[in-house]
Design an enzyme around this catalytic site. Structure first.
Site, PDB file in Angstrom:
ATOM      1  N   GLU A 153     -16.276 -12.870   1.473  1.00 17.67           N
ATOM      2  CA  GLU A 153     -16.778 -13.040   2.846  1.00 17.67           C
ATOM      3  C   GLU A 153     -18.006 -12.157   3.094  1.00 17.67           C
ATOM      4  OE1 GLU A 153     -12.724 -12.431   4.393  1.00 17.67           O
ATOM      5  OE2 GLU A 153     -13.061 -14.215   5.606  1.00 17.67           O
ATOM      6  N   GLY A 198     -12.124 -10.704   1.538  1.00 16.88           N
ATOM      7  CA  GLY A 198     -13.189 -10.058   2.294  1.00 16.88           C
ATOM      8  C   GLY A 198     -14.427  -9.792   1.434  1.00 16.88           C
ATOM      9  N   GLU A 201      -6.400 -15.040   0.179  1.00 18.25           N
ATOM     10  CA  GLU A 201      -5.576 -14.503   1.268  1.00 18.25           C
ATOM     11  C   GLU A 201      -4.270 -15.256   1.437  1.00 18.25           C
ATOM     12  OE1 GLU A 201      -8.820 -14.821   1.317  1.00 18.25           O
ATOM     13  OE2 GLU A 201      -9.782 -13.223   2.483  1.00 18.25           O
ATOM     14  N   ALA A 250     -10.339  -7.110   1.492  1.00 13.72           N
ATOM     15  CA  ALA A 250     -10.012  -6.055   2.452  1.00 13.72           C
ATOM     16  C   ALA A 250      -9.056  -5.089   1.762  1.00 13.72           C
ATOM     17  CB  ALA A 250      -9.344  -6.676   3.672  1.00 13.72           C
TER      18      ALA A 250
HETATM   19  C1  3H9 Z   1      -8.563  -9.906   2.791  1.00 18.22           C
HETATM   20  O1  3H9 Z   1      -9.544  -9.728   2.148  1.00 18.22           O
HETATM   21  C2  3H9 Z   1      -8.568 -10.222   4.257  1.00 18.22           C
HETATM   22  C3  3H9 Z   1      -9.921 -10.612   4.788  1.00 18.22           C
HETATM   23  O2  3H9 Z   1     -10.132 -11.990   4.665  1.00 18.22           O
HETATM   24  C4  3H9 Z   1     -10.051 -10.346   6.257  1.00 18.22           C
HETATM   25  C5  3H9 Z   1     -10.138  -8.965   6.700  1.00 18.22           C
HETATM   26  C6  3H9 Z   1     -10.414  -8.816   8.163  1.00 18.22           C
HETATM   27  N1  3H9 Z   1      -6.364  -3.590  -1.372  1.00 18.22           N
HETATM   28  O3  3H9 Z   1      -3.999  -6.114  -9.543  1.00 18.22           O
HETATM   29  P1  3H9 Z   1      -4.323  -4.858 -10.262  1.00 18.22           P
HETATM   30  C7  3H9 Z   1      -4.892  -2.212  -6.114  1.00 18.22           C
HETATM   31  S1  3H9 Z   1      -7.032  -9.790   2.085  1.00 18.22           S
HETATM   32  C8  3H9 Z   1      -5.785  -2.454  -1.794  1.00 18.22           C
HETATM   33  O4  3H9 Z   1      -3.250  -4.198 -11.040  1.00 18.22           O
HETATM   34  P2  3H9 Z   1      -6.088  -6.296 -12.008  1.00 18.22           P
HETATM   35  C9  3H9 Z   1      -3.565  -2.596  -6.743  1.00 18.22           C
HETATM   36  O5  3H9 Z   1      -2.505  -2.362  -5.865  1.00 18.22           O
HETATM   37  C10 3H9 Z   1      -7.348  -9.323   0.412  1.00 18.22           C
HETATM   38  N2  3H9 Z   1      -5.424  -2.240  -3.077  1.00 18.22           N
HETATM   39  O6  3H9 Z   1      -5.610  -5.030 -11.204  1.00 18.22           O
HETATM   40  C11 3H9 Z   1      -3.536  -1.701  -7.958  1.00 18.22           C
HETATM   41  O7  3H9 Z   1      -3.158  -0.422  -7.530  1.00 18.22           O
HETATM   42  P3  3H9 Z   1      -2.339   0.579  -8.500  1.00 18.22           P
HETATM   43  C12 3H9 Z   1      -7.820 -10.440  -0.415  1.00 18.22           C
HETATM   44  C13 3H9 Z   1      -5.669  -3.206  -3.961  1.00 18.22           C
HETATM   45  O8  3H9 Z   1      -7.298  -5.868 -12.757  1.00 18.22           O
HETATM   46  C14 3H9 Z   1      -4.996  -1.642  -8.370  1.00 18.22           C
HETATM   47  O9  3H9 Z   1      -5.754  -2.032  -7.215  1.00 18.22           O
HETATM   48  N3  3H9 Z   1      -7.931 -10.032  -1.796  1.00 18.22           N
HETATM   49  C15 3H9 Z   1      -6.268  -4.411  -3.580  1.00 18.22           C
HETATM   50  O10 3H9 Z   1      -4.944  -6.938 -12.720  1.00 18.22           O
HETATM   51  C16 3H9 Z   1      -5.343  -2.576  -9.503  1.00 18.22           C
HETATM   52  O11 3H9 Z   1      -4.906  -3.871  -9.167  1.00 18.22           O
HETATM   53  C17 3H9 Z   1      -6.921 -10.152  -2.652  1.00 18.22           C
HETATM   54  O12 3H9 Z   1      -5.879 -10.646  -2.328  1.00 18.22           O
HETATM   55  C18 3H9 Z   1      -6.625  -4.590  -2.222  1.00 18.22           C
HETATM   56  N4  3H9 Z   1      -7.218  -5.708  -1.779  1.00 18.22           N
HETATM   57  O13 3H9 Z   1      -6.532  -7.369 -10.904  1.00 18.22           O
HETATM   58  C19 3H9 Z   1      -7.157  -9.641  -4.043  1.00 18.22           C
HETATM   59  N5  3H9 Z   1      -6.382  -5.197  -4.672  1.00 18.22           N
HETATM   60  O14 3H9 Z   1      -3.251   0.814  -9.659  1.00 18.22           O
HETATM   61  C20 3H9 Z   1      -6.034  -8.767  -4.465  1.00 18.22           C
HETATM   62  C21 3H9 Z   1      -5.882  -4.487  -5.700  1.00 18.22           C
HETATM   63  O15 3H9 Z   1      -2.096   1.760  -7.637  1.00 18.22           O
HETATM   64  N6  3H9 Z   1      -6.245  -8.169  -5.762  1.00 18.22           N
HETATM   65  N7  3H9 Z   1      -5.450  -3.296  -5.286  1.00 18.22           N
HETATM   66  O16 3H9 Z   1      -1.097  -0.205  -8.879  1.00 18.22           O
HETATM   67  C22 3H9 Z   1      -6.144  -8.838  -6.921  1.00 18.22           C
HETATM   68  O17 3H9 Z   1      -5.946 -10.029  -6.972  1.00 18.22           O
HETATM   69  C23 3H9 Z   1      -6.259  -8.043  -8.195  1.00 18.22           C
HETATM   70  O18 3H9 Z   1      -6.011  -6.694  -7.878  1.00 18.22           O
HETATM   71  C24 3H9 Z   1      -7.625  -8.130  -8.910  1.00 18.22           C
HETATM   72  C25 3H9 Z   1      -7.619  -7.131 -10.098  1.00 18.22           C
HETATM   73  C26 3H9 Z   1      -7.804  -9.561  -9.436  1.00 18.22           C
HETATM   74  C27 3H9 Z   1      -8.747  -7.776  -8.003  1.00 18.22           C
END
Ligand code: 3H9
Length: 693
Positions: free
Chosen positions: A108, A105, A128, A66
């Protein structure tokens, strides 16, 4: 190709519609992405020429979850469940084609597709929990139906990213492909599904895996018991477990409702707010306002370390792990041999736990060159000094290093509190000198304070930050001041803890309050672990502090079986009646009368001066932003991430309350509690630390 909206397009390739999401950086499920998928699926379903649909992403990853930035804002566009229903109920097979990471998400969404194809390097997970949440779009109901209850419990409570081959073994992925051919292979797979008239498989209808756990509450009880320590203080793991229980015990739709309600509860709670804040803080910490991407990076191929003690050895391991050749220097053969032996022993322990192989050990040790000659550092691009914490010694080392190191080399000190500028002044090139403050044990602790001296050159800073990233640290850039950011704030807590025990609280009272707050241990247990005799010299000891008295009694901490606590053979701690008496006698000698100190006072007096010091640090520009201070405390000092960090915590209490409390304590206990000007200003302006930009 049809453009569905700015982030989604659709192409039809001989009967297979390929719906591509392109929403950098991570294809998060923003309103636009949700709308694009919904419209794209509807269009493909309506098109008679389309027999199957492939959902794929452009850029570096499949949907990573999400869009966290949307949480807490009024919902716009179609909801995620609406999008998911369109996919799951589509009358044509929908196939997810996964590369990079399918997280939260994102997974999901993949779970409502009828089949999943993944590139071998891809990863799947429901992380999450790390945001203080649970998968709120059916993840807790669908995942156990595919992978079974035990694996689902582990995945949702750890947030692990499972590599695609393992995901395939679990049944989560139907086909693995080469990275380069994901799209083509997914299309071919879609055609095969159509040709073989395979069913539109809905995960929600599967039952065999969860049936195996039905009526067996002991599975959950045992899981809770085994992980109690890991989950301590956190709300989200328990909520995740309850959702998996619901998946087992309730019909699917009821389970979904339960999941939704619990998701919303967590989303609105303080813990998730703190953990989401921390997620962004830990990314922002890398941004350096005055050092842009155009600042040159210096080449670092060879690393030198001076000192093979606990710190030097631990630091060396970081670089060996990342494949850097390291030359490590000591002054005596004995110390050098001991240092090298310790490094090997540490690796062997890790290998015993199955985390590295015997070959890894040899590969890493082969990169290590032990020597007694500092001249051998002439080729090093980066030299880190990790010698005894004494200014004269450090200056001497840097003076010599200055004559040995090649031009352009970075000269770093691992001092934890000394003046980096004074150390730099011992060289003819202060612009090359920087502080790299590793935390002990340096091969384990994630935090690195990168200390910028008055003259440190920007390329030296940028290169140091990049190196930190390469060796897997989380680095915060800080300025020169006694103790830098972390230890400077810690000193406040230590001082108050010592004062509290002289006023009537006992060490275990103080420790319990901080442990219950969420720290892994309190300051006295910590001192016992580190050794009370750090920096203590028997000949100079004059019974002037509690610590000195305890050291004189040979109560020097865990290693002597006694410190503030008594320890049994297994190092279990018990409050010590002897220490209690020592404290009472010592306090009485100082003319103090003992009083009852409330838990609230213990907490406030330990934490609020830290917050106040954090405000002074910001005022003086020694940290770039309040959230950097929080990143330092979470990663270096065990601050519970579900409370964000000291500055975030202060914002959640209300800065007016913090200020008012500090003023009250200032009246009773004096200048140690004098509020920082910045704190007063923020309160006057009705602002928070989080509002500072
Ligand atoms: C969810 O899904 C809830 C659902 O179950 C239910 C819904 C109803 N959103 O980490 P990075 C940005 S909860 C917005 O440096 P990497 C991050 O801030 C979510 N922004 O890259 C950064 O911005 P900036 C569950 C996001 O290559 C840029 O992307 N998912 C999100 O080292 C690059 O990120 C997670 O918890 C997001 N979801 O790693 C996954 N994710 O460039 C969270 C990232 O401005 N994300 N950004 O600083 C991660 O674990 C890592 O970002 C990922 C990439 C592994 C994907």
């Amino acid at each position: 190709m049809t453009t569905i909206n700015p982030v989604t397009d659709l192409t039809v390739d001989a009967g297979v519609a390929v719906l591509t999401i392109d929403s950098p950086p991570v294809n998060a499920l923003s309103a636009n992405v949700r709308a694009g998928i919904l419209a794209g699926v509807r269009q493909a379903v309506a098109d008679d020429a389309v027999k199957a649909i492939v959902l794929i992403c452009a850029g570096k990853t499949f949907i990573a979850g999400a869009d966290i930035t949307e949480f807490g804002k009024p919902p716009t566009g179609p909801s995620l469940p609406e999008v998911q229903a369109a996919i799951e109920d589509a009358p044509k097979p929908v196939i997810a084609a996964i590369h990079g990471t399918a997280l939260g998400g994102g997974l999901e969404v993949a779970l409502v597709c009828h089949y999943r194809v993944a590139a071998r390097s891809a990863k799947c997970g429901l992380p999450e929990v790390n945001l203080g949440l649970l998968p709120g779009a059916g993840g807790t109901q669908r995942l156990p139906r595919i992978v079974g209850v035990e694996k689902a419990l582990e995945m949702v409570t750890s947030g692990t990213h499972v590599p695609a081959p393992a995901a395939a073994e679990m049944g989560l992925v139907d086909l693995l492909t080469d990275d380069a051919s994901l799209r083509a292979d997914a299309i071919a797979f879609a055609r095969q599904v159509v040709a073989e008239a395979r069913p539109l498989r809905k995960v929600r209808d599967l039952d065999d895996k969860i049936a195996a756990a039905r009526g067996k509450p002991e599975i959950f009880a045992e899981f809770r018991r085994a992980n109690a320590r890991r989950f301590r203080g956190f709300d989200a793991p328990e909520y995740n477990i309850r959702c998996i229980e619901a998946a087992v015990e309730l019909p699917f739709d009821e389970g979904l409702k339960r999941e939704r309600a619990m998701f919303v509860e967590l989303l609105n709670g303080n813990q998730s707010a703190a953990q989401r804040y921390y997620f962004f803080a830990s990314r922002q910490v890398w941004q350096l306002p005055d050092i842009g991407a155009d600042t040159p990076l210096l080449p670092v191929k060879q690393v030198g370390i001076i000192g093979a003690g606990t710190m030097g050895g631990g630091i060396a391991m970081n670089f060996l792990n990342a494949g850097y050749p390291v030359t490590i220097v000591e002054t005596s053969q004995q110390a050098l041999d001991r240092g090298v032996r310790t490094i090997r022993a540490n690796y062997e322990n890790t290998a015993k736990k199955g985390r590295i192989t015997a070959a890894d050990i040899e590969r890493r040790m082969a990169l290590l060159t032990p020597t007694l000659q500092m001249e051998r550092l002439a080729d090093a691009d980066l030299v880190i000094e990790a010698v005894f914490e004494n200014m004269d010694v450090k200056k001497d080392v840097f003076g010599r290093l200055d004559r040995i190191a090649k031009p352009g080399a970075i000269l770093a000190t691992n001092t934890s509190a000394l003046d980096v500028d004074e150390i730099a002044a011992a060289t003819s090139r202060p612009e090359a000198v920087i502080g790299l403050h590793f935390f002990s044990p340096a091969n384990v602790m994630k935090l690195l304070e990168v200390v910028r001296g008055a003259k440190t050159a920007k390329p030296v800073i940028r290169t140091s930050m990049e190196l930190a990233r390469k060796i897997g640290k989380i680095a915060a850039l800080v300025g020169v001041c006694p103790g830098f950011v972390g230890n400077r704030m810690l000193a406040q807590r230590q001082r108050e803890a010592q004062k509290l025990v002289l006023e009537g609280a006992l060490p275990w009272d103080v420790d319990r309050v901080l442990y219950d707050f969420g720290f892994p241990m309190g300051p006295f247990a910590m001192s016992d672990l580190a050794g009370l005799d750090l920096g203590w010299v028997r000949e100079k000891s004059s019974s002037s502090t509690l610590r000195e008295i305890l050291c004189e009694m040979d109560r020097r901490g865990q290693k002597t079986g006694a410190g503030y606590y008594d320890y049994d053979e297994k190092r279990n701690a018990r409050p010590s009646p002897v220490v209690e008496q020592v404290i009472r006698d010592f306090a009485a000698k100082q003319g103090r009368t003992s009083r009852v100190v409330s838990e609230q006072e213990i907490l406030e007096r330990c934490i609020y001066p830290m917050i106040n010091e954090g405000a002074k640090i910001l005022e003086e520009g020694k940290a770039i932003r309040a959230s950097d201070i929080d990143v330092i405390w979470v990663n270096g000092y065990g601050w519970p991430v579900y409370r964000g960090g000291p500055m975030f915590y202060a914002d959640t209490i209300g800065l007016d309350k913090v200020l008012e409390t500090l003023r009250r304590y200032e009246e009773s206990f004096g200048a140690d509690f004098k509020p920082a000007g910045l704190l007063e200003d923020l309160v006057a302006q009705g602002r928070k630390f989080g509002d500072l930009k």
